[in-house]
Design a protein around this motif. Structure first.
Motif, short mmCIF file in Angstrom:
data_model
loop_
_atom_site.label_atom_id
_atom_site.label_comp_id
_atom_site.label_asym_id
_atom_site.label_seq_id
_atom_site.Cartn_x
_atom_site.Cartn_y
_atom_site.Cartn_z
N GLU B 36 22.97 51.03 17.45
CA GLU B 36 23.92 51.86 16.71
C GLU B 36 23.88 51.51 15.22
OE1 GLU B 36 25.79 54.40 17.90
OE2 GLU B 36 24.72 54.08 19.79
N ASN B 40 23.01 54.01 12.10
CA ASN B 40 23.88 54.26 10.95
C ASN B 40 23.21 53.87 9.64
OD1 ASN B 40 26.29 55.49 11.97
ND2 ASN B 40 26.49 53.64 13.21
N ASN B 43 21.54 56.89 8.80
CA ASN B 43 22.49 57.87 8.28
C ASN B 43 22.77 57.62 6.80
OD1 ASN B 43 22.79 59.29 10.54
ND2 ASN B 43 24.66 58.26 11.26
N ILE B 66 25.16 61.90 14.21
CA ILE B 66 26.43 61.37 14.75
C ILE B 66 26.75 62.00 16.10
CG2 ILE B 66 28.95 61.31 14.38
CD1 ILE B 66 28.34 61.06 11.37
#
Lengths: 635, 100
Positions: B36, B40, B43, B66
């Motif tokens: 995770e 991110n 992201n 997401i």
């Protein structure tokens, strides 16, 4: 009606096809009658065609009909076409006539067999192929018939294939015939290559027109004759015929006595132009025939199986036909072929009737005294035996005499002597058979004796008809002292073979006829002394000359010799190839590639650890490498 | 005004942190969390690019990521729970049945 002659082979062929497809669903009686009726229609047609030819017999070309174009390759072409001249008409009448009687006989003989419809389908199919062989107008189509009858022979010898002996005999017949046929094919190919046409008319003319050189004529003629020794059971390829007796008896009568085995004789006569042009080839034909005639007859002397005696007798009689062809007396050879077809099928069918009556017993040592039990079979058998022995005024007398006279007239005195010796032996073994089977003490086991019965009418009627023909058919070929024109048969075939070559003084001819008659009577007399008056003579002879007796009983050990020289080396060779090539090279290559795949799998196996981390690491490394490549390779 | 390169450096640090955590930790749950973190980090890089290039594409991709991450988290956690019920362990070293 003669113009429909091309239907002669097609009718039994169509019936065979129908029986093969639907035979199992038809009733037993219908199957037998359909098969017989198809052949009977062919009888009518061939008789019509025969009479047509007899009326217009002036050396004309006969009837021809082309059905379909077949092979067209470069300058060579051939079609499926039938030709009926005097020679093939004689064969067609014999094949359909004897064939029809044997179909009727089979209706009784095979009535209780499980595979009744298969039997009649094969019998019809055989008739079809035999007629194709006979009526083919070129050698390629003849070869189709030639192989077709061989196939049917195989199928019918092995008809009771659940018996190992029958299955083996069928294979033996087929394989031995392959050897002869290999030579036959080479002969055909040489003809096609050098003559350029398959038609009999062209081939027969080839020596004269110079298309075939003298040496090539001899080579081709001998190669084709090797094929004939296979099909017609002559030295050295006769070994399959005695074993072929494992088939049903009517099959032995039709295929292995009356028709198929004489195909070789017919082939030689058909190509008489070729053989007449080559003295060496003709000598080979005559000598093989002469030696076979005596050699096979000596083996028939000591056999104890009824059908085997007749089988060796058939080999011997076909030898006579080849003597006739070899000395240039083709008409005489054909004449013996015709008479033999009648009396030998009669003898086989009568023997079948005996076997049927005894519930399958074939050993003469367990027969005897059957004369009173079989009131129809015995007299017809006697007629057949007298005819084959050459007793005056029965058919075999005239035809055998015609051959021997021609041999003598052509100056082939040794062949004549062989023929005469064979005639004594023939009379002897035939009457040995008669005395052992029909006279003397009853040696049948008690159980069988209770139901010894004469055969049903479908079997006895053909026997009687054949007996009449066996007795009288010789009258169509009377020798010269019944008048210059008495030999109707010879004159009928003059259109094919040309006029007879040799003429003898009447006095010489009389002496020859007397000699033939005396040798027949001598053979019968000896058989009477040996097997009727003092039955201990043969036993004492066997004790006195044990070597000769064993040699004859062992059939000269020819089978054993072939086994040692040909069969076993071949089998051993095949085993060696199996051990060293199949097992090592072929299996090795396969096993090797499988092992290589396995090894490769084992090597790569290490990479698959089952740990997620390892996989992720590989993934990461890959990603870094890829990125690095992008970054460095970009400029 | 924070320079764009700072965002990229932070994203790269986060990503390397995730990778290291993934390889160092031995239980499935923590490794999952490391994944995770890496997502991110990605992201963040997308958002920094969207800002420096002045285009909305990067933001749109982040919304997708997401969403996908939420779905993936559901399934991933469910698998981890089921594996634990079966094996009474979520140590990746114990889960190596699928080896050649």
């Amino acid at each position: 009606m003669a113009e429909y002659f091309w239907l002669i082979p097609l009718l039994p062929g169509a019936s065979a096809l129908a029986l093969l497809l639907f035979g199992r669903r038809l009733s037993r009686t219908w199957v037998a009658w359909q098969a017989s009726a198809a052949v009977f229609a062919s009888v009518i047609l061939s008789k019509a065609a025969f009479l047509h030819l007899a009326r217009t017999s002036d050396g004309a070309s006969g009837l021809s009909k082309t059905l379909l174009p077949w092979i067209a390759s470069g300058s060579f072409s051939t079609s499926i076409s039938f030709h009926l001249d005097e020679l093939s008409a004689v064969m067609a009448v014999v094949v359909t006539g004897v064939g029809f009687l044997i179909h009727v006989y089979s209706a009784g003989y095979m009535a209780e067999d499980r595979n009744h419809s298969r039997y009649f389908a094969f019998l019809n199919l055989f008739t079809f192929f035999m007629l194709v062989l006979v009526m083919a107008s070129d050698i390629v189509l003849m070869f189709v018939g030639w192989e077709g009858v061989g196939l049917c022979s195989y199928l019918l010898i092995g008809f009771w294939f659940e018996r190992p002996a029958a299955a083996k005999a069928g294979m033996k017949a087929f394989i031995v015939n392959r050897i002869g046929d290999a030579a036959f094919i080479i002969g055909i190919l040489i003809i096609l290559a050098s003559v350029g046409s398959a038609s009999f008319a062209v081939i027969n003319d080839a020596p004269r027109s110079g298309l075939l050189s003298a040496g090539l004529v001899t080579l081709v003629a001998i190669l084709l004759f090797v094929g004939a020794t296979g099909k017609s059971a002559q030295i050295p390829l006769y070994v399959w015929l005695p074993d072929a007796m494992e088939g049903p008896t009517p099959v032995s009568a039709l295929i292995h006595a009356a028709t198929m085995v004489t195909a070789g004789v017919y082939m030689v006569c058909r190509l008489s132009g070729l053989y007449a042009a080559s003295v060496p080839a003709s000598s080979v034909v005559a000598w093989v025939g002469g030696l076979t005639a005596v050699f096979a007859a000596t083996m028939a002397l000591v056999q104890n199986d009824v059908k085997r005696v007749l089988a060796y007798s058939t080999i011997s009689q076909i030898g006579y036909m080849f003597i006739g062809c070899g000395v240039g007396a083709y008409a005489a050879g054909m004449f013996h072929l015709v008479t033999h077809a009648f009396f030998k099928s009669l003898l086989f069918l009568a023997a079948g009737s005996v076997i049927h009556a005894l519930g399958g017993e074939q050993d003469m040592r367990r027969m005897g005294g059957l004369k009173k039990h079989l009131p129809v079979t015995f007299p017809v058998f006697l007629v057949g035996a007298l005819a084959i022995s050459g007793v005056p005024f029965l058919s075999g007398f005239f035809s055998k005499d015609a051959i021997l006279t021609s041999a003598y007239a052509g100056g082939h005195y040794v062949l004549y002597g062989l023929g005469l010796a064979g005639a004594i032996l023939t009379a002897f073994y035939m009457f040995r058979l008669i005395y052992m089977t029909f006279y003397g003490d009853e040696r049948t086991p008690r159980a069988a004796e209770n139901h010894i019965h004469e055969s049903p009418w479908t079997m006895t009627v053909p026997l009687v008809i054949l007996a009449v023909f066996s007795a009288l058919v010789g009258l169509i070929g009377l020798p010269v002292f019944f008048g210059e024109k008495a030999n109707l048969f010879g004159r009928f075939l003059e259109g094919v073979f040309g006029p007879a070559a040799h003429h003898l003084a009447l006095s010489t001819e009389t002496v020859l006829v007397l000699a033939a008659t005396l040798s027949a009577l001598l053979g019968i007399g000896l058989a009477f002394i040996f097997y009727r008056r003092s039955p201990d003579v043969p036993v004492r002879l066997a004790d006195r000359f044990p070597g000769i007796y064993r040699l004859l009983l062992g059939k000269y050990y020819v089978d054993e010799a072939y086994d040692a020289v040909v069969v076993r080396p071949l089998v051993r060779g095949a085993e060696l190839v199996y051990e060293h090539f199949d097992l090592k090279v072929i299996d090795g290559a396969l096993d090797g590639s499988a092992a290589a795949a396995g090894l490769a799998g084992k090597g790569l196996n290490v990479l698959q650890s089952g740990l997620v981390r390892d996989y992720a690491l590989a993934f990461l490394m890959g990603a870094i490498l890829f990125l690095g490549f992008l970054l460095i390779g970009a400029p | 005004m924070i320079p764009a390169s700072a965002f990229f450096i932070l994203a790269a640090l986060l990503f390397v942190l995730g990778v290291l955590a993934f390889f160092i930790k031995k239980d499935l749950l923590t490794q999952f969390m490391a994944v995770e973190v890496m997502l991110n980090a990605g992201n963040l890089a997308f958002l920094a690019l969207a800002k420096t290039l002045g285009k909305a594409d990067g933001q749109a991709i982040v919304l997708f990521v997401i969403t996908v991450a939420a779905a993936e988290a559901v399934i991933g956690l469910a698998i981890i729970v089921l594996v634990f019920r079966q094996r009474k362990s979520i140590r990746t070293d114990d889960l190596k049945d699928l080896k050649g």
